[in-house]
Scaffold this motif. Structure first.
Motif, PDB file in Angstrom:
ATOM      1  N   UNK A  44      35.938  97.040  56.585  1.00  0.00           N
ATOM      2  CA  UNK A  44      37.165  97.453  57.270  1.00  0.00           C
ATOM      3  C   UNK A  44      38.021  98.358  56.380  1.00  0.00           C
ATOM      4  N   UNK A  45      38.107  98.029  55.108  1.00  0.00           N
ATOM      5  CA  UNK A  45      38.885  98.854  54.195  1.00  0.00           C
ATOM      6  C   UNK A  45      38.320 100.269  54.121  1.00  0.00           C
ATOM      7  N   UNK A 232      42.220  94.372  68.046  1.00  0.00           N
ATOM      8  CA  UNK A 232      42.618  92.969  67.909  1.00  0.00           C
ATOM      9  C   UNK A 232      42.519  92.484  66.465  1.00  0.00           C
ATOM     10  N   UNK A 233      41.574  93.036  65.686  1.00  0.00           N
ATOM     11  CA  UNK A 233      41.377  92.579  64.308  1.00  0.00           C
ATOM     12  C   UNK A 233      42.083  93.471  63.290  1.00  0.00           C
ATOM     13  N   UNK A 234      43.051  94.271  63.730  1.00  0.00           N
ATOM     14  CA  UNK A 234      43.738  95.175  62.821  1.00  0.00           C
ATOM     15  C   UNK A 234      44.459  94.395  61.730  1.00  0.00           C
ATOM     16  N   UNK A 235      44.230  94.785  60.476  1.00  0.00           N
ATOM     17  CA  UNK A 235      44.852  94.153  59.324  1.00  0.00           C
ATOM     18  C   UNK A 235      45.996  95.055  58.842  1.00  0.00           C
ATOM     19  N   UNK A 238      46.568  95.195  54.977  1.00  0.00           N
ATOM     20  CA  UNK A 238      45.572  95.994  54.275  1.00  0.00           C
ATOM     21  C   UNK A 238      45.872  97.475  54.427  1.00  0.00           C
ATOM     22  N   UNK A 239      46.215  97.909  55.640  1.00  0.00           N
ATOM     23  CA  UNK A 239      46.488  99.325  55.842  1.00  0.00           C
ATOM     24  C   UNK A 239      47.784  99.744  55.161  1.00  0.00           C
ATOM     25  N   UNK A 240      48.783  98.868  55.149  1.00  0.00           N
ATOM     26  CA  UNK A 240      50.012  99.171  54.404  1.00  0.00           C
ATOM     27  C   UNK A 240      49.701  99.383  52.925  1.00  0.00           C
TER      28      UNK A 240
END
Length: 497
Positions: A44-45, A232-235, A238-240
């Protein structure tokens, strides 16, 4: 340890090797070059970073199903096998884009409708309700690609095309695509080690992309949102962290100069540079190329003159003759790169290029040529240790032959065919060992940071100290005007000549 999954980065014809190099440097695994795309694996990262940091990607897709289909009914049945509750709810909206290269499937819109019907019918059968379609701003974007009977269904993690950085306030006629501009600069090998000049800068796209590369700034800093932020699984944390991490940015000790004969273009370029917060890095002045004089410091020129297609001049061939004269007499001991379309224009430059790279600018099959400017004879230049063509440039020259050998399309693409949409017709997907590789070591603690960052909420830049001052994503509003183009993105049939 998070498991890796397959991802696809789409790009323009000719930029695939540049994009592959970017992905490798980013830390992606299993990088493979295809046609107008590069496949890779990551977690995801990596998907977030690919959207945020890549200069030469148009969009990032996450495949969720590969299958074969010989009819529209086959497509319908295969799509219906997916449990869509994992991706959608009845209260969500979605949109489907289709790219089709097949004798069986001739209408991309029809394929989109079959995918939509399969999803809607599954929800109706299970819940009695259905999610709605939203072309302009859907919660979930889907992409289906069909090459003969090979089908790939993907989630579009980008949404709006990644070339829409967000810094362009206004543009001149026929502006250069931001992704193409970045790819051209990366092809030159320039990384901010000299001054940079565009003597025919238009709205300043090449200049701004050069500044982002020189300072190693992520082009995603200016965007308001990505499609994956609605998943739905947005982190969000992590994105911040990715968005606010400026540890890889670097100082630029040289300067970038832009010139244009048209004062309207100069004002437009200045406005865009200011919006990007790069006024200290880029200087733009009104000046005719015929008045260009030898720069005091080591420099490189990258420019995109008029071709005589959408933009012309009263004396097109005379303009190119003037370009050659200025380079020969006022750019000694430097390199100049010129993107153009017509061979007769290149001939008027009157200089022998050391490299020719084929690139598409929209529908035009152009060439990107490098000119090494030196005084005296070529023989003397070589005897003094001068290198006309490096090994990397020889490899790039070979790409010209790849274009000719594998061309499956008209020399001039039809205007209705979007370069960014026709991508992976000849690519074969391979199974990978998707076990995540060991994570890179934790970054060292950093001291106080005071760089300016872009506030995506109100379009201004703000000071960030100790990680504070980050934007409130929940309060961010959709920029509807920037997404009007989505209403026009419903594809007609793609030519497959």
């Amino acid at each position: 340890m998070e498991q890796e999954f397959e991802l696809i980065a789409k790009t323009f014809m000719g930029l695939e090797p540049v994009l592959a190099k970017e992905l490798t440097q980013l830390g992606a695994n299993n990088v493979q070059i295809g046609r107008r795309m590069v496949s890779f694996t990551g977690n995801k990262e990596m998907m977030y970073r690919a959207n945020f940091q890549l200069h030469t990607a148009i969009r990032i897709l996450k495949p969720i199903k590969h299958f074969k289909a010989k009819s529209a009914d086959d497509v319908y049945e295969e799509i219906k096998k997916i449990d869509w509750r994992d991706y959608l709810g009845e209260d969500k909206t979605f949109a489907v884009d289709a790219v089709v290269f097949s004798e069986e499937f001739r209408h991309s819109k029809f394929v989109s409708y079959k995918v939509k019907d399969a999803i809607v019918d599954q929800f109706r059968e299970q819940t009695g309700k259905r999610p709605n379609i939203s072309v302009a701003n859907p919660d979930i974007r889907l992409n289906i690609h069909i090459a003969e009977d090979h089908c790939t269904l993907s989630l579009d993690s980008s949404g709006e095309s990644l070339h829409r950085r967000g810094y362009r306030q206004e543009s001149v006629e026929a502006p250069l695509n931001e992704v193409l501009a970045a790819g051209m600069i990366l092809m030159t090998g320039w990384q901010g080690d000299t001054d940079f000049i565009d003597p025919m800068c238009g709205s300043g796209t090449i200049l701004i992309e050069a500044a982002l590369i020189a300072r190693n700034m992520a082009p995603g800093l200016f965007r308001k949102e990505y499609a994956f932020e609605k998943w739905a699984d947005f982190d969000a944390d992590l994105f911040d962290e990715i968005y606010n991490d400026d540890s890889q940015e670097r100082d630029f000790k040289h300067h970038i100069y832009g010139y244009d004969i048209d004062m309207k273009a100069v004002n437009t370029a200045r406005m865009n540079v200011k919006a990007a917060g790069l006024s200290n890095t880029i200087t733009i002045e009104q000046q005719d190329f015929k008045d260009f004089v030898q720069p005091k410091d080591k420099s490189i020129i990258v420019t995109n003159p008029p071709y005589g297609e959408r933009i012309s001049t009263p004396d097109l061939l005379g303009t190119y003759k003037m370009i050659g004269e200025r380079l020969k007499h006022q750019f000694l001991d430097n390199d100049a790169w010129v993107l153009s379309y017509r061979e007769e224009c290149f001939e008027q430059i009157g200089l022998k290029p050391s490299i020719k790279i084929p690139l598409y600018n929209g529908s035009l099959e152009c060439e990107f040529r490098k000119y090494q400017i030196f005084g005296g004879r070529l023989k003397d230049f070589r005897q003094d240790g001068g290198i006309v063509k490096t090994e990397e440039e020889k490899r790039q020259m070979a790409e010209k032959h790849r274009f000719k050998k594998n061309r499956e399309f008209k020399q001039r693409l039809e205007e209705k065919e979007q370069n960014e949409e026709a991508d992976i017709r000849s690519f074969t997907f391979h199974r990978h060992d998707l076990e995540r590789k060991p994570r890179r070591e934790d970054r060292q603690e950093r001291g106080e940071r005071t760089d300016k960052r872009f506030d995506r909420k109100d379009g201004k830049r703000f000071d960030r100290k100790d990680g504070k001052g980050r934007f409130d994503r929940n309060d961010r509003k959709t920029d509807k005007a920037a997404r009007k183009f989505e209403k026009k993105r419903r594809f007609d049939d793609e030519d497959d000549d």
